[in-house]
Scaffold this motif. Structure first.
Motif, PDB file in Angstrom:
ATOM      1  N   CYS A   1       6.767  -7.366   4.781  1.00  0.00           N
ATOM      2  CA  CYS A   1       6.289  -6.481   3.719  1.00  0.00           C
ATOM      3  C   CYS A   1       7.047  -5.154   3.725  1.00  0.00           C
ATOM      4  CB  CYS A   1       4.798  -6.228   3.866  1.00  0.00           C
ATOM      5  SG  CYS A   1       3.817  -7.717   3.520  1.00  0.00           S
ATOM      6  N   ILE A   2       7.509  -4.772   2.554  1.00  0.00           N
ATOM      7  CA  ILE A   2       8.294  -3.549   2.379  1.00  0.00           C
ATOM      8  C   ILE A   2       7.383  -2.454   1.797  1.00  0.00           C
ATOM      9  CG2 ILE A   2      10.435  -2.601   1.439  1.00  0.00           C
ATOM     10  CD1 ILE A   2      10.766  -5.180   3.135  1.00  0.00           C
ATOM     11  N   ASN A   3       7.434  -1.277   2.419  1.00  0.00           N
ATOM     12  CA  ASN A   3       6.602  -0.153   1.969  1.00  0.00           C
ATOM     13  C   ASN A   3       5.143  -0.582   1.788  1.00  0.00           C
ATOM     14  OD1 ASN A   3       8.620   1.817   1.951  1.00  0.00           O
ATOM     15  ND2 ASN A   3       9.312   1.215  -0.088  1.00  0.00           N
ATOM     16  N   ALA A   4       4.630  -1.212   2.822  1.00  0.00           N
ATOM     17  CA  ALA A   4       3.256  -1.734   2.777  1.00  0.00           C
ATOM     18  C   ALA A   4       2.254  -0.622   3.055  1.00  0.00           C
ATOM     19  CB  ALA A   4       3.107  -2.854   3.800  1.00  0.00           C
ATOM     20  N   ARG A   5       1.116  -0.703   2.365  1.00  0.00           N
ATOM     21  CA  ARG A   5       0.023   0.245   2.583  1.00  0.00           C
ATOM     22  C   ARG A   5      -1.275  -0.546   2.725  1.00  0.00           C
ATOM     23  NH1 ARG A   5      -0.290   2.403  -2.590  1.00  0.00           N
ATOM     24  NH2 ARG A   5       0.952   0.581  -3.156  1.00  0.00           N
TER      25      ARG A   5
ATOM     26  N   LEU B   1      -6.929   6.960  -0.530  1.00  0.00           N
ATOM     27  CA  LEU B   1      -6.006   8.090  -0.363  1.00  0.00           C
ATOM     28  C   LEU B   1      -4.852   8.083  -1.354  1.00  0.00           C
ATOM     29  CD1 LEU B   1      -5.790   8.111   3.554  1.00  0.00           C
ATOM     30  CD2 LEU B   1      -7.321   9.439   2.082  1.00  0.00           C
ATOM     31  N   LYS B   2      -4.684   6.966  -2.045  1.00  0.00           N
ATOM     32  CA  LYS B   2      -3.627   6.799  -3.049  1.00  0.00           C
ATOM     33  C   LYS B   2      -2.245   7.127  -2.466  1.00  0.00           C
ATOM     34  CE  LYS B   2      -6.751   7.349  -6.950  1.00  0.00           C
ATOM     35  NZ  LYS B   2      -7.989   7.389  -6.151  1.00  0.00           N
ATOM     36  N   GLU B   3      -1.548   8.125  -3.031  1.00  0.00           N
ATOM     37  CA  GLU B   3      -0.159   8.387  -2.639  1.00  0.00           C
ATOM     38  C   GLU B   3      -0.040   9.071  -1.283  1.00  0.00           C
ATOM     39  OE1 GLU B   3       2.304   7.130  -4.301  1.00  0.00           O
ATOM     40  OE2 GLU B   3       0.869   6.319  -5.740  1.00  0.00           O
ATOM     41  N   LYS B   4      -1.155   9.483  -0.682  1.00  0.00           N
ATOM     42  CA  LYS B   4      -1.098  10.160   0.613  1.00  0.00           C
ATOM     43  C   LYS B   4      -0.864   9.187   1.770  1.00  0.00           C
ATOM     44  CE  LYS B   4      -4.174  13.927  -0.814  1.00  0.00           C
ATOM     45  NZ  LYS B   4      -5.478  14.604  -0.537  1.00  0.00           N
ATOM     46  N   VAL B   5      -1.022   7.896   1.509  1.00  0.00           N
ATOM     47  CA  VAL B   5      -0.858   6.898   2.570  1.00  0.00           C
ATOM     48  C   VAL B   5       0.613   6.792   2.968  1.00  0.00           C
ATOM     49  CG1 VAL B   5      -1.219   4.486   3.228  1.00  0.00           C
ATOM     50  CG2 VAL B   5      -2.809   5.598   1.658  1.00  0.00           C
ATOM     51  N   VAL B   6       0.866   6.775   4.268  1.00  0.00           N
ATOM     52  CA  VAL B   6       2.233   6.604   4.772  1.00  0.00           C
ATOM     53  C   VAL B   6       2.571   5.112   4.759  1.00  0.00           C
ATOM     54  CG1 VAL B   6       3.791   6.921   6.729  1.00  0.00           C
ATOM     55  CG2 VAL B   6       2.019   8.635   6.243  1.00  0.00           C
ATOM     56  N   PRO B   7       3.555   4.703   3.952  1.00  0.00           N
ATOM     57  CA  PRO B   7       3.901   3.268   3.903  1.00  0.00           C
ATOM     58  C   PRO B   7       4.701   2.858   5.122  1.00  0.00           C
ATOM     59  CG  PRO B   7       5.363   4.506   2.475  1.00  0.00           C
ATOM     60  CD  PRO B   7       4.378   5.496   3.025  1.00  0.00           C
ATOM     61  N   CYS B   8       4.702   1.575   5.406  1.00  0.00           N
ATOM     62  CA  CYS B   8       5.500   1.061   6.519  1.00  0.00           C
ATOM     63  C   CYS B   8       6.136  -0.258   6.107  1.00  0.00           C
ATOM     64  CB  CYS B   8       4.638   0.873   7.770  1.00  0.00           C
ATOM     65  SG  CYS B   8       3.448  -0.476   7.659  1.00  0.00           S
ATOM     66  N   THR B   9       7.235  -0.569   6.733  1.00  0.00           N
ATOM     67  CA  THR B   9       7.885  -1.869   6.543  1.00  0.00           C
ATOM     68  C   THR B   9       7.653  -2.671   7.816  1.00  0.00           C
ATOM     69  OG1 THR B   9       9.540  -1.001   5.023  1.00  0.00           O
ATOM     70  CG2 THR B   9      10.093  -3.019   6.210  1.00  0.00           C
ATOM     71  N   ILE B  10       7.050  -3.827   7.664  1.00  0.00           N
ATOM     72  CA  ILE B  10       6.621  -4.607   8.830  1.00  0.00           C
ATOM     73  C   ILE B  10       6.966  -6.070   8.631  1.00  0.00           C
ATOM     74  CG2 ILE B  10       4.298  -4.966   7.898  1.00  0.00           C
ATOM     75  CD1 ILE B  10       5.071  -4.282  11.585  1.00  0.00           C
TER      76      ILE B  10
ATOM     77  N   HIS C   1      -6.013 -15.808  -1.866  1.00  0.00           N
ATOM     78  CA  HIS C   1      -6.941 -15.735  -3.004  1.00  0.00           C
ATOM     79  C   HIS C   1      -6.233 -15.308  -4.293  1.00  0.00           C
ATOM     80  CE1 HIS C   1      -9.701 -15.697   0.427  1.00  0.00           C
ATOM     81  NE2 HIS C   1     -10.626 -16.126  -0.393  1.00  0.00           N
ATOM     82  N   GLY C   2      -4.894 -15.261  -4.238  1.00  0.00           N
ATOM     83  CA  GLY C   2      -4.124 -14.974  -5.453  1.00  0.00           C
ATOM     84  C   GLY C   2      -4.239 -13.548  -5.941  1.00  0.00           C
ATOM     85  N   LEU C   3      -4.354 -12.585  -5.022  1.00  0.00           N
ATOM     86  CA  LEU C   3      -4.492 -11.179  -5.396  1.00  0.00           C
ATOM     87  C   LEU C   3      -3.198 -10.427  -5.084  1.00  0.00           C
ATOM     88  CD1 LEU C   3      -8.054 -10.505  -3.922  1.00  0.00           C
ATOM     89  CD2 LEU C   3      -7.467 -10.894  -6.320  1.00  0.00           C
ATOM     90  N   PRO C   4      -2.847  -9.442  -5.912  1.00  0.00           N
ATOM     91  CA  PRO C   4      -1.657  -8.630  -5.622  1.00  0.00           C
ATOM     92  C   PRO C   4      -1.887  -7.760  -4.394  1.00  0.00           C
ATOM     93  CG  PRO C   4      -2.862  -7.723  -7.495  1.00  0.00           C
ATOM     94  CD  PRO C   4      -3.519  -9.034  -7.166  1.00  0.00           C
ATOM     95  N   ILE C   5      -0.823  -7.501  -3.629  1.00  0.00           N
ATOM     96  CA  ILE C   5      -0.936  -6.706  -2.415  1.00  0.00           C
ATOM     97  C   ILE C   5      -0.278  -5.340  -2.619  1.00  0.00           C
ATOM     98  CG2 ILE C   5      -0.955  -8.780  -0.992  1.00  0.00           C
ATOM     99  CD1 ILE C   5       1.940  -8.093  -0.164  1.00  0.00           C
ATOM    100  N   THR C   6      -0.700  -4.377  -1.809  1.00  0.00           N
ATOM    101  CA  THR C   6      -0.163  -3.023  -1.920  1.00  0.00           C
ATOM    102  C   THR C   6       1.120  -2.896  -1.104  1.00  0.00           C
ATOM    103  OG1 THR C   6      -1.798  -2.480  -0.221  1.00  0.00           O
ATOM    104  CG2 THR C   6      -2.302  -1.812  -2.475  1.00  0.00           C
ATOM    105  N   ALA C   7       2.172  -3.503  -1.626  1.00  0.00           N
ATOM    106  CA  ALA C   7       3.501  -3.470  -1.010  1.00  0.00           C
ATOM    107  C   ALA C   7       4.522  -3.717  -2.114  1.00  0.00           C
ATOM    108  CB  ALA C   7       3.615  -4.526   0.091  1.00  0.00           C
ATOM    109  N   ASN C   8       5.786  -3.494  -1.808  1.00  0.00           N
ATOM    110  CA  ASN C   8       6.841  -3.690  -2.799  1.00  0.00           C
ATOM    111  C   ASN C   8       6.900  -5.145  -3.274  1.00  0.00           C
ATOM    112  OD1 ASN C   8       7.437  -1.039  -2.370  1.00  0.00           O
ATOM    113  ND2 ASN C   8       9.600  -1.359  -1.891  1.00  0.00           N
TER     114      ASN C   8
END
Length: 609
Positions: A305-309, A317-326, A361-368
């Motif tokens: 996952c790229i820029n995952a939150r 927290l919306k945009e305040k979350v620090v994303p990570c690549t894992i 479950h076919g849901l979009p994830i908070t990552a690129n």
């Protein structure tokens, strides 16, 4: 119920799965959509891909600025079942079916009208128009929820008769209560209706002065409500007409209910489809609102996952979350996550688990969108204190019991997440058990992510190809976690530094340092230095990547400018050539005309030229 669910309810609660689903539920317009979300079931591989395509299609439509109106869609199942069994629905219940059908037609018309290919949403073609029922209900019931007298003129006739009788009765009673003869007997100069019959209030002391029937008596006994003899037959006539009207209404309602019952199967199927469409709309709105995307799905279970939150943090927290690549499971099986407490290790574990469930479950994830999540058949979780007083289980015993269950059921399609593996016992023996457990799970080809402070596990990840280290970073200068994740490097726990920052006396700190062997101290110091340097290198790589991207954009911009300039030059050249040719043609025409003139002249005229 599935005997082998993707995840147990207890494990889902550890990940706060139902809390996440509640946000999708809140984005549904209808109660049926919310109910669909509550009962959401995991999908098979092909169905996930199909659902993702539908969500992306709806997302594009929403981004254009259009959205269907779901008002009128409600749970009609119970009403339809009642009608299908021969029951007669009430008028307001039939009106709900009418509103549902109108909403259904409005929604399908919307998707047909949008300038976007909606063929992937095959459910739209499966909706039955129920045309005859739609026409019947819309013509039989008005927008206000009343039976349409234009469709049923007999109702208008009976209602007119009722109104005429009421008018006659009220005129009669008005004359009576304003008559001098009864002034002394009236409690008030009004008439009233008791038990569906008109009457007037008479003082109890004068009840014998008026001929008529007693309809009611006030609670104090001071007033008798009497139907005067003069309107007795009119009251009877009114009652008969009202009964006749109700019989006609009941007959109409029975006919309409029977027609609804005949369409029960289609209506329930439509209701299910519209609930699903509302759910897909909610998923698309979630993607837009929280910058979520549908990842690539791999049949080989792994996560990249790229820029995952973490989705719940992204919501709160919306945009305040620090994303990570894992990444986990692509080139290794087991990810050993270490580092300072409160640095985000557990959050990272929960994010991986939620992403696996969201994909199932076919849901979009908070990552690129260029992220990839594999298809996991099972997600096993051990997060939190499993101490159970009622079962006399310690933290250690509770975790061992859970790990035994995982060992018995895990396979190559399993994602296993364990927070602080094997704690609450002797550290050396605990680390040994932890290593043995993880090596056994790796042999089963499961995908594993664990958090730990055990140095032994960090060393395993440094020497075995099937293991990999990851650390959550900590700023030793500010004594605060940065929430960045560094892959390939184990994390230092900074136990003594944090204790010192929390005002543990210097004497105790110094004693603790003296009790640590020199190797441990030097390893921790080296680890801290490597972590800082690796993070600095990672930041430099990110900066270099941004510079490369900027250079690429500048190069593209330069190329575009060159093309525009060349096009301008060609345009100018073509315009000049066209102008020259036009001038040349005009000059040619002048010459041709002059030659013709000369030819038409006489020789004499020619000699004079």
């Amino acid at each position: 119920m599935n005997k082998n669910p993707v995840i147990t309810n207890d494990e889902a609660q550890m990940l706060e799965w139902h809390t996440l689903l509640s946000y999708f539920k809140d984005l549904c317009y209808t109660e049926t959509g919310k109910q669909y979300c509550e009962k959401l079931q995991p999908l098979q591989y092909d169905d996930i891909i199909t659902q993702y395509s539908k969500i992306n299609c709806i997302k594009e439509i929403l981004l254009i600025g259009h959205a269907p109106d779901f008002s009128g869609i409600c749970d009609i199942t119970a009403l339809v079942d009642k009608a299908s069994k021969g029951g007669t629905l009430l008028l307001d219940e039939i009106f709900k079916i009418r509103s549902f059908l109108i909403a259904q037609h409005r929604i399908t018309a919307f998707f047909k009208s949008v300038q976007y290919d909606t063929s992937i949403i095959t459910e739209l073609h499966a909706i039955d128009d129920c045309t005859s029922l739609y026409k019947q209900l819309t013509s039989s019931i008005t927008d206000n929820g009343n039976l349409n007298e234009n469709t049923y003129p007999v109702l208008r006739k009976i209602q007119k008769d009722i109104n005429d009788i009421r008018h006659t009765i009220e005129k009669n009673l008005n004359n009576l209560i304003h008559s001098q003869t009864y002034q002394h007997a009236l409690q008030d100069k009004i008439f009233t209706v008791k038990n569906n019959r008109y009457g007037i209030p008479i003082k109890s002391s004068h009840k014998g002065n008026i001929k008529g029937t007693i309809l009611d008596i006030s609670s104090s006994g001071a007033t008798f409500f009497i139907e005067p003899e003069s309107i007795h037959e009119l009251n009877n006539a009114l009652l008969f007409k009202e009964i006749e009207l109700q019989r006609e209404i009941d007959k109409i309602l029975q006919i309409l209910s029977s027609e609804i019952g005949a369409h029960a199967q289609q209506l329930k199927a439509n209701a299910h489809i519209l609930a699903y469409l509302d759910f897909c709309m909610a998923a698309a709105r979630f993607a837009i609102k929280y910058n979520a995307h549908t990842p690539a799905i791999s049949q080989t279970p792994y996560i990249e996952c790229i820029n995952a939150r973490h989705p719940l943090l992204a919501i709160l927290l919306k945009e305040k979350v620090v994303p990570c690549t894992i990444t986990c499971g692509k080139s290794f099986n087991c990810l050993i996550i270490s580092g300072v407490n409160t640095g985000g290790k557990t959050v990272l574990l929960k994010m991986l688990g939620l992403f696996a469930l969201m994909v199932r479950h076919g849901l979009p994830i908070t990552a690129n969108p260029d992220s990839t999540v594999g298809y996991f058949e099972h997600v096993f979780v051990d997060i939190g204190d499993e101490q159970n007083i009622m079962q006399s289980l310690s933290t250690f015993s509770g975790q061992i019991k859970n790990i035994v269950r995982i060992l018995n059921h895990a396979n190559e399609k399993s994602l296993i997440l364990i927070d602080e593996i094997i704690v609450g016992t002797d550290p050396k023996q605990g680390a040994a058990i932890a290593q043995a457990v993880l090596e056994h799970l790796v042999d089963k080809k499961a995908i594993i992510a664990v958090t730990t402070h055990y140095s032994q596990l960090k060393e395993v990840a440094s020497h075995q190809d099937k293991f990999e280290n990851a650390s959550v970073l900590f700023d030793i200068h500010t004594m605060q976690p940065t929430y960045h994740v560094l892959l390939g490097i184990p994390g230092a726990s900074y136990t003594i530094e944090i204790a010192k920052n929390l005002s543990l006396p210097d004497g105790i700190i110094n004693k603790a340092l003296s009790l640590l062997d020199a190797t441990s101290q030097s390893v921790d110091a080296l680890l801290s230095k490597i972590t800082e340097q690796s993070h600095a290198l990672q930041q430099k790589e990110q900066e270099l990547s941004l510079l490369k991207e900027e250079l690429k954009n500048l190069q593209e911009e330069y190329n575009n400018k060159i093309k525009e300039l060349q096009a301008t030059i060609e345009k100018v050249t073509k315009e000049q050539a066209t102008s020259f040719m036009n001038e040349l043609q005009e000059y040619r025409n002048v010459i041709v005309n002059r030659i013709r003139e000369i030819q038409s002249m006489s020789m004499k005229d020619a000699n004079t030229l």
